[in-house]
Design a protein around this motif. Structure first.
Motif, mmCIF file in Angstrom:
data_model
loop_
_atom_site.group_PDB
_atom_site.id
_atom_site.type_symbol
_atom_site.label_atom_id
_atom_site.label_comp_id
_atom_site.label_asym_id
_atom_site.label_seq_id
_atom_site.Cartn_x
_atom_site.Cartn_y
_atom_site.Cartn_z
ATOM 1 N N ARG A 461 8.349 8.427 12.973
ATOM 2 C CA ARG A 461 8.022 9.363 12.012
ATOM 3 C C ARG A 461 6.671 9.199 10.985
ATOM 4 O O ARG A 461 5.847 10.012 11.068
ATOM 5 C CB ARG A 461 9.109 9.483 10.901
ATOM 6 C CG ARG A 461 10.287 9.987 11.417
ATOM 7 C CD ARG A 461 11.443 9.938 10.407
ATOM 8 N NE ARG A 461 12.564 10.643 10.913
ATOM 9 C CZ ARG A 461 13.742 10.813 10.150
ATOM 10 N NH1 ARG A 461 13.638 10.227 8.901
ATOM 11 N NH2 ARG A 461 14.642 11.384 10.599
ATOM 12 N N ALA A 462 6.319 7.872 10.786
ATOM 13 C CA ALA A 462 5.141 7.319 10.059
ATOM 14 C C ALA A 462 4.186 7.687 11.114
ATOM 15 O O ALA A 462 2.958 8.202 10.429
ATOM 16 C CB ALA A 462 5.163 5.896 9.760
ATOM 17 N N LEU A 463 4.180 7.382 12.169
ATOM 18 C CA LEU A 463 3.167 7.482 13.191
ATOM 19 C C LEU A 463 2.774 9.194 13.238
ATOM 20 O O LEU A 463 1.595 9.612 13.391
ATOM 21 C CB LEU A 463 3.489 7.132 14.724
ATOM 22 C CG LEU A 463 2.157 6.972 15.708
ATOM 23 C CD1 LEU A 463 0.853 6.457 15.197
ATOM 24 C CD2 LEU A 463 3.031 6.477 17.097
ATOM 25 N N ARG A 464 3.834 10.032 13.322
ATOM 26 C CA ARG A 464 3.415 11.398 13.521
ATOM 27 C C ARG A 464 2.982 11.913 12.303
ATOM 28 O O ARG A 464 2.349 12.897 12.249
ATOM 29 C CB ARG A 464 4.987 12.177 13.718
ATOM 30 C CG ARG A 464 5.026 13.293 14.018
ATOM 31 C CD ARG A 464 6.232 13.937 14.618
ATOM 32 N NE ARG A 464 7.294 13.706 13.903
ATOM 33 C CZ ARG A 464 8.213 13.015 14.219
ATOM 34 N NH1 ARG A 464 8.458 12.452 15.158
ATOM 35 N NH2 ARG A 464 9.118 12.864 13.271
ATOM 36 N N HIS A 465 3.311 11.251 11.052
ATOM 37 C CA HIS A 465 2.951 11.793 9.626
ATOM 38 C C HIS A 465 1.368 11.340 9.730
ATOM 39 O O HIS A 465 0.591 12.299 9.262
ATOM 40 C CB HIS A 465 3.674 10.987 8.447
ATOM 41 C CG HIS A 465 3.123 11.137 7.367
ATOM 42 N ND1 HIS A 465 3.180 12.685 6.577
ATOM 43 C CD2 HIS A 465 2.232 10.497 6.303
ATOM 44 C CE1 HIS A 465 2.572 12.629 5.458
ATOM 45 N NE2 HIS A 465 2.049 11.380 5.423
ATOM 46 N N GLU A 466 0.962 10.373 10.142
ATOM 47 C CA GLU A 466 -0.719 9.798 10.310
ATOM 48 C C GLU A 466 -1.336 10.596 11.506
ATOM 49 O O GLU A 466 -2.452 10.366 11.455
ATOM 50 C CB GLU A 466 -0.688 8.316 10.390
ATOM 51 C CG GLU A 466 -0.059 7.638 9.426
ATOM 52 C CD GLU A 466 0.028 6.137 9.602
ATOM 53 O OE1 GLU A 466 -0.595 5.928 10.698
ATOM 54 O OE2 GLU A 466 0.639 5.439 8.701
ATOM 55 N N LEU A 467 -0.397 11.331 12.447
ATOM 56 C CA LEU A 467 -1.226 12.000 13.271
ATOM 57 C C LEU A 467 -2.296 12.935 12.760
ATOM 58 O O LEU A 467 -3.674 12.871 13.639
ATOM 59 C CB LEU A 467 -0.201 12.651 14.215
ATOM 60 C CG LEU A 467 -0.744 13.196 15.460
ATOM 61 C CD1 LEU A 467 -1.467 12.151 16.442
ATOM 62 C CD2 LEU A 467 0.326 13.812 16.332
ATOM 63 N N GLU A 472 -8.129 14.601 12.327
ATOM 64 C CA GLU A 472 -9.308 14.784 11.939
ATOM 65 C C GLU A 472 -10.506 13.831 12.190
ATOM 66 O O GLU A 472 -11.487 14.286 12.288
ATOM 67 C CB GLU A 472 -9.087 14.531 10.532
ATOM 68 C CG GLU A 472 -8.257 15.652 9.741
ATOM 69 C CD GLU A 472 -8.835 17.108 9.745
ATOM 70 O OE1 GLU A 472 -10.136 17.146 9.688
ATOM 71 O OE2 GLU A 472 -8.144 18.324 9.853
ATOM 72 N N ALA A 473 -10.155 12.442 12.404
ATOM 73 C CA ALA A 473 -11.158 11.691 12.874
ATOM 74 C C ALA A 473 -11.692 12.091 14.196
ATOM 75 O O ALA A 473 -12.920 11.946 14.152
ATOM 76 C CB ALA A 473 -10.563 10.101 12.673
ATOM 77 N N LEU A 474 -10.676 12.303 15.245
ATOM 78 C CA LEU A 474 -11.200 12.698 16.533
ATOM 79 C C LEU A 474 -12.267 14.098 16.508
ATOM 80 O O LEU A 474 -13.317 13.934 17.147
ATOM 81 C CB LEU A 474 -10.335 12.674 17.387
ATOM 82 C CG LEU A 474 -9.450 11.548 17.841
ATOM 83 C CD1 LEU A 474 -7.889 12.180 18.320
ATOM 84 C CD2 LEU A 474 -10.109 10.727 18.682
ATOM 85 N N ARG A 475 -11.854 14.934 15.486
ATOM 86 C CA ARG A 475 -12.709 16.089 15.578
ATOM 87 C C ARG A 475 -14.074 15.708 15.002
ATOM 88 O O ARG A 475 -15.211 16.337 15.293
ATOM 89 C CB ARG A 475 -12.168 17.037 14.608
ATOM 90 C CG ARG A 475 -10.987 17.960 15.460
ATOM 91 C CD ARG A 475 -10.704 19.186 14.620
ATOM 92 N NE ARG A 475 -9.854 18.989 13.307
ATOM 93 C CZ ARG A 475 -8.530 18.835 13.205
ATOM 94 N NH1 ARG A 475 -7.941 19.138 14.221
ATOM 95 N NH2 ARG A 475 -8.081 18.590 12.010
ATOM 96 N N LEU A 493 -4.919 4.825 20.091
ATOM 97 C CA LEU A 493 -3.872 5.717 19.755
ATOM 98 C C LEU A 493 -2.645 5.717 20.793
ATOM 99 O O LEU A 493 -1.527 5.708 20.720
ATOM 100 C CB LEU A 493 -4.126 7.027 19.522
ATOM 101 C CG LEU A 493 -5.208 7.095 18.244
ATOM 102 C CD1 LEU A 493 -5.294 8.701 17.915
ATOM 103 C CD2 LEU A 493 -4.318 7.048 17.062
ATOM 104 N N GLY A 494 -3.400 5.942 22.032
ATOM 105 C CA GLY A 494 -2.338 5.795 23.305
ATOM 106 C C GLY A 494 -1.349 4.407 23.234
ATOM 107 O O GLY A 494 -0.230 4.453 23.761
ATOM 108 N N SER A 495 -2.264 3.369 22.937
ATOM 109 C CA SER A 495 -1.195 2.105 22.827
ATOM 110 C C SER A 495 -0.218 1.998 21.721
ATOM 111 O O SER A 495 0.547 1.268 21.816
ATOM 112 C CB SER A 495 -2.158 0.906 22.726
ATOM 113 O OG SER A 495 -2.857 1.062 21.501
#
Length: 648
Positions: A461-467, A472-475, A493-495
């Motif tokens: 859940r925390a990871l999904r919240h930070e997604l 934004e960083a990737l954009r 991110l994949g790891s």
């Protein structure tokens, strides 16, 4: 991280199994020690009973049975010898016959004040010790004249007299009627001291009083144990039957004392009922431990015996003469044959695999061997056990019935039933202790597993919240066109990304458990459906909730994994609050094949090894804790289990 957790948990299970094996060996060692001590105590008790039942040997001095040890003379010293028929040629009916015997051979056994018991029947007799008068049971002997007063009527008498340190005994006898033979002479019993005389009476009462006390203690113990079990709604009716059997044997051994005090015991039908009642209880006990068809049909034997017993009592109350013929037939023939038939049926039951009767006949064989050795030793020592058995054997042969032999065998059956009851009681305690230990470990592992799943879900859940922040960083990196940094960021991110199961409820524990079961069902290729409606906080302990759901789902997934490829596999789970008073939990799954059940119809685990087969017990324990029951249903290859936990 997950892999390391599974590794540690696997080693925990292995350590738990090793702990159980070590604990089992430890318990067996103490059980064997307790068994040896119990056998030693039983041997000591029976040795003490045998000692108190065996009287100090009495010296029989009977001129009628051992004429060769005596010298028969007249007053003038004329020696008489009995003829071949044992008769004496006396000058007249008033002639006094003197029977003399030396006590030199008993000198090392006699004390300074031995006693002699004289029994006189249809003659006059007096006893002289070294020429001195010591006994005159008929009170007619004139000493030192050496004659008897005229007899107005036949006499019978006896008594206990002291003979001092006599070296020779003489009996002066006057026959009151013909024939003048050895059979009419008095009988004498010589006791080495007062203690030897008292032991005769002590032994005869100890043979009844001591076993009666043991039977009464056993009856009270078993009755108390039955009431204790009844209070906790787990009554064993076999214990009550065994208490009645012990009490009936207690009545048998005390009726001789009470018959002169309690007028009811003087009624013949009451005495007959006390004799026959143990055989009926034995029939009911044998039937109680049967199983299957024999249990469904075998009740006819004890019921018919009980009806015949009650009918015999009523018949004798109405017409004692005709009713006595039926009760004698029931006692002498029918009941012994019914017990023998019941034992044969139970022997067949043991041959077919009944564990109780296998132990029953194994231990019964040991008791028979021990009883045979005891009788043999008693025979060599001329003890009371052999005499009792021999009297029962002779009485049964003379009367042409088996009841007296069955009475002797009934004591062995009572001891056997009691040993079996004690063994089962101890085994239940040991098994309950093992189950509690297994459930404690199972609860701990389940709680740890649930906590681990909850933490994993929180991390997801925390990871999904930070997604969205990562997006934004990737954009921003895309606008800059820095492909290398974009590639490195995506790999990072994949790891950290793990596939996260769906969300079923806001309750963290329930959601973690259901997600875990959904993943396991997916790996099995089974259809999974879950409806979970529960708030974040529940008035149910997490450990109990984890035990209940884990066992439900584990059993269901085990059944699904056993299904062959292509067969229907599905699992449906439902958890919801009903009317705000409790939590309804239901689990249904498909299964293929046959379920294993015991003789009472209860389900058995298909797993092997120690610690298995406790899932249903653990779930029932949780249901009982929350004032509920666990309902298990099977229909058309569908296994359904449900319960309703009331909030505390």
């Amino acid at each position: 991280m997950i892999k390391n957790k599974q590794y540690v948990h696997g080693h925990s299970e292995e350590a738990a199994a090793l702990h159980f094996r070590t604990e089992s060996i430890y318990q067996k060692r103490w059980f064997l020690l307790a068994l040896v001590l119990a056998l030693a105590a039983v041997w000591g008790i029976f040795s003490y009973i045998g000692m108190t039942q065996t009287a100090v040997p009495v010296i029989q001095l009977n001129p009628g049975t051992e004429p060769e040890q005596w010298t028969f003379t007249l007053k003038d010293g004329t020696v008489l010898t009995p003829d071949q028929s044992g008769g004496f040629a006396l000058p007249s009916a008033d002639t006094v016959l003197y029977c003399t015997r030396s006590l030199a051979e008993y000198r090392d056994r006699l004390t300074s004040n031995p006693l002699i018991y004289v029994s006189v029947w249809n003659c006059d007799a007096a006893v002289l010790a070294d020429g001195r008068l010591v006994a005159d049971p008929t009170h007619r002997f004139l000493w030192p004249e050496g004659r008897f007063e005229p007899a107005m009527e036949p006499s019978a008498g006896g008594g206990l007299f002291s003979i001092g340190s006599a070296k020779e005994l003489t009996i002066a006898v006057r026959f009151l009627s013909e024939p003048f033979s050895l059979s009419a002479l008095p009988t004498l019993s010589l006791y080495t001291e007062l203690h030897a005389y008292s032991s005769q009476w002590t032994a005869s009462t100890a043979s009844s009083a001591l076993p009666a006390g043991i039977f009464l203690a056993a009856a009270l113990f078993l009755a108390g144990l039955f009431l204790f079990q009844l209070y906790y709604k787990k009554a064993n009716w076999g214990g009550l039957l065994l208490a009645l059997l012990a009490l009936s044997f207690c009545l048998q051994n005390t009726v001789s004392y009470s018959v002169y005090v309690i007028w009811m015991l003087r009624i013949p039908v009451v005495l007959w009922g006390i004799q026959v009642f143990p055989a009926l209880i034995i029939l009911w006990l044998l039937w109680y431990h049967t199983q299957g068809k024999l249990r469904r049909l075998g009740w006819l034997l004890p019921v018919l015996g009980s009806v015949g017993f009650a009918g015999g009592i009523l018949w004798r109350l109405v017409d004692n003469a005709s009713g006595a013929r039926w009760t004698n037939l029931l006692q002498s023939k029918l009941l012994p044959l019914a017990v023998l038939l019941a034992l044969l049926c139970c022997g067949w039951h043991a041959y077919r695999g009944n564990s109780y009767f296998r132990r029953f006949f194994l231990w019964g064989g040991v008791l028979v061997v021990c009883a045979g050795c005891g009788l043999f030793l008693s025979f060599l020592q001329n003890g009371s056990w052999w005499n009792s058995f021999y009297i029962a054997l002779r009485t049964s042969r003379m009367m042409g019935n088996l009841f007296h032999l069955m009475e002797q065998a009934s004591y062995l059956l009572l001891l056997l039933f009691f040993l079996m009851a004690v063994y089962d009681f101890v085994q239940n305690i040991v098994h309950r202790n093992q189950e509690l230990q297994a459930l404690t470990l199972q609860n701990r592992y389940t709680a740890e597993h649930a906590a681990y799943l909850s933490r994993s879900l929180d991390d997801a859940r925390a990871l999904r919240h930070e997604l969205r922040h990562h997006m934004e960083a990737l954009r921003a990196l895309c606008r800059e066109g820095d492909l290398q940094r974009i590639s490195s960021y995506a790999e990072l991110l994949g790891s950290q990304w793990n596939e996260v199961s769906g969300h079923y409820t806001d309750n963290a524990l329930l959601n973690a458990l259901v997600c875990s079961y959904a993943d396991r069902a997916k790996r099995l290729g089974a259809e999974f459906e879950a409806v979970v409606q529960a708030p974040e906080q529940l008035a149910i302990e997490d450990a109990d909730l984890a035990v209940l759901l884990s066992n439900m789902a584990d059993n269901a997934l085990e059944a699904l994994s056993a299904a062959a490829d292509g067969q229907d596999r599905w699992l449906r789970l439902k958890v919801e609050i009903f009317e705000n008073t409790g939590l309804f939990i239901s689990c249904s799954n498909s299964f293929h094949g046959q379920l294993k059940r015991d003789h009472n119809g209860a389900l058995l685990s298909t797993k092997t090894g120690q610690g298995h087969g406790l899932g249903l017990k653990a779930m029932r324990r949780v249901a009982e804790k929350y004032n509920s029951v666990l309902v298990v249903e099977t229909q058309r290859q569908v296994f359904h289990i449900k319960t309703y936990l009331y909030f505390q």
